[in-house]
Design a protein around this motif. Structure first.
Motif, short mmCIF file in Angstrom:
data_model
loop_
_atom_site.label_atom_id
_atom_site.label_comp_id
_atom_site.label_asym_id
_atom_site.label_seq_id
_atom_site.Cartn_x
_atom_site.Cartn_y
_atom_site.Cartn_z
N ARG A 145 39.06 47.24 51.68
CA ARG A 145 39.43 45.68 51.83
C ARG A 145 37.87 45.29 51.56
O ARG A 145 36.88 45.47 52.01
N TYR A 164 40.11 45.33 42.66
CA TYR A 164 40.67 44.77 43.83
C TYR A 164 41.87 43.71 43.33
O TYR A 164 41.46 43.04 42.46
N ASP A 166 44.00 40.14 44.75
CA ASP A 166 43.86 39.07 46.06
C ASP A 166 44.95 39.34 47.11
O ASP A 166 45.97 39.91 46.80
N ASP A 167 44.57 38.93 48.44
CA ASP A 167 45.28 39.55 49.33
C ASP A 167 45.20 38.60 50.28
O ASP A 167 45.28 38.70 51.53
N ARG A 183 40.47 37.24 50.76
CA ARG A 183 40.82 38.56 51.08
C ARG A 183 41.00 39.41 49.65
O ARG A 183 41.73 38.75 48.75
N VAL A 185 42.09 43.72 48.30
CA VAL A 185 42.44 44.93 48.61
C VAL A 185 42.44 45.78 47.41
O VAL A 185 42.86 45.30 46.25
N THR A 187 43.60 49.85 46.27
CA THR A 187 44.15 50.97 46.50
C THR A 187 43.69 51.88 45.76
O THR A 187 42.90 51.73 45.06
#
Length: 219
Positions: A145, A164, A166-167, A183, A185, A187
């Motif tokens: 993150r 990444y 958008d989170d 933020r 994220v 995986t």
């Protein structure tokens, strides 16, 4: 050797241009001086902890204290690796990796800064790619993150370039002002699809127990 008792001192993460490591005393002094010289425009504050909002000597001292504090407080349950970034043997910035209960969550966060003379050269992307490789390939992380403020588009560009997503957003109070953090994220699957930087890791195996990592992933 001191690294026999604290093996993180022997950890090296290398890319074609960079080496990331816990700094020795001379490198830490250079890092402190780099921060004291200014790492962002004076009318902006890209950091959640506004450590640069101080006279140069205080900024330099805070960098030194931060590094010693992170080493002293490191446990399996909560740790931060404040790695110094070198290019051609010259200290150019800092790249951290951190986690809480990593053995359970398999999730890491990161933060970074670069000296003004080294910004806009691609080093920011390369050093983040380096610690992502350390986390995913070396330690078996599953999620990474990151977060950046509205007025720090360079950090957001690095995140998106490396895969990444958008989170959402978060509100923070910084120097008495409300700031919106964006933020991101990443995986493991997205990291694998966006890998473009060659990374080599040395000295990781003896560090894994200190970080709550089981070493099941190849470095």
């Amino acid at each position: 050797m001191l690294a026999d008792h604290f093996p993180l001192l022997g950890l090296r993460v290398r890319t074609p241009r960079l080496e990331l490591r816990l700094p020795d005393e001379d490198q830490l002094a250079a890092l402190a001086e780099l921060a004291a010289g200014g790492i962002h425009e004076p009318d902006t504050m890209p950091f959640l902890t506004p450590f640069t909002d101080a006279p140069p000597d205080v900024v330099a001292r805070s960098v030194v204290q931060h590094h010693y504090r992170m080493r002293g407080e490191l446990t399996q349950d909560k740790w931060a690796l404040p790695l110094t970034v070198l290019s051609g043997g010259i200290v150019v910035g800092a790249q951290s990796l951190e986690a809480t209960e990593f053995a359970v969550t398999r999730e890491i966060g990161s933060g970074s800064w670069l000296g003004r003379d080294y910004q806009g050269t691609g080093i920011g992307t390369e050093m983040r790619a380096a610690v992502l490789h350390l986390a995913f390939a070396g330690m078996g992380a599953e999620v990474a993150r990151s977060e950046s403020f509205d007025d720090n588009p360079a950090s957001a560009r690095v995140s998106r370039k490396l895969g990444y997503a958008d989170d959402g957003t978060a509100r923070h109070a910084v120097l008495g002002r409300r700031r919106t953090g964006h933020r991101f994220v990443l995986t493991r699957e997205a990291w694998e699809r966006h890998r473009t930087v060659d990374v080599a890791i040395d000295g990781l195996e003896p560090c894994l127990p200190l970080l709550g990592a089981d070493g099941s992933a190849a470095s």
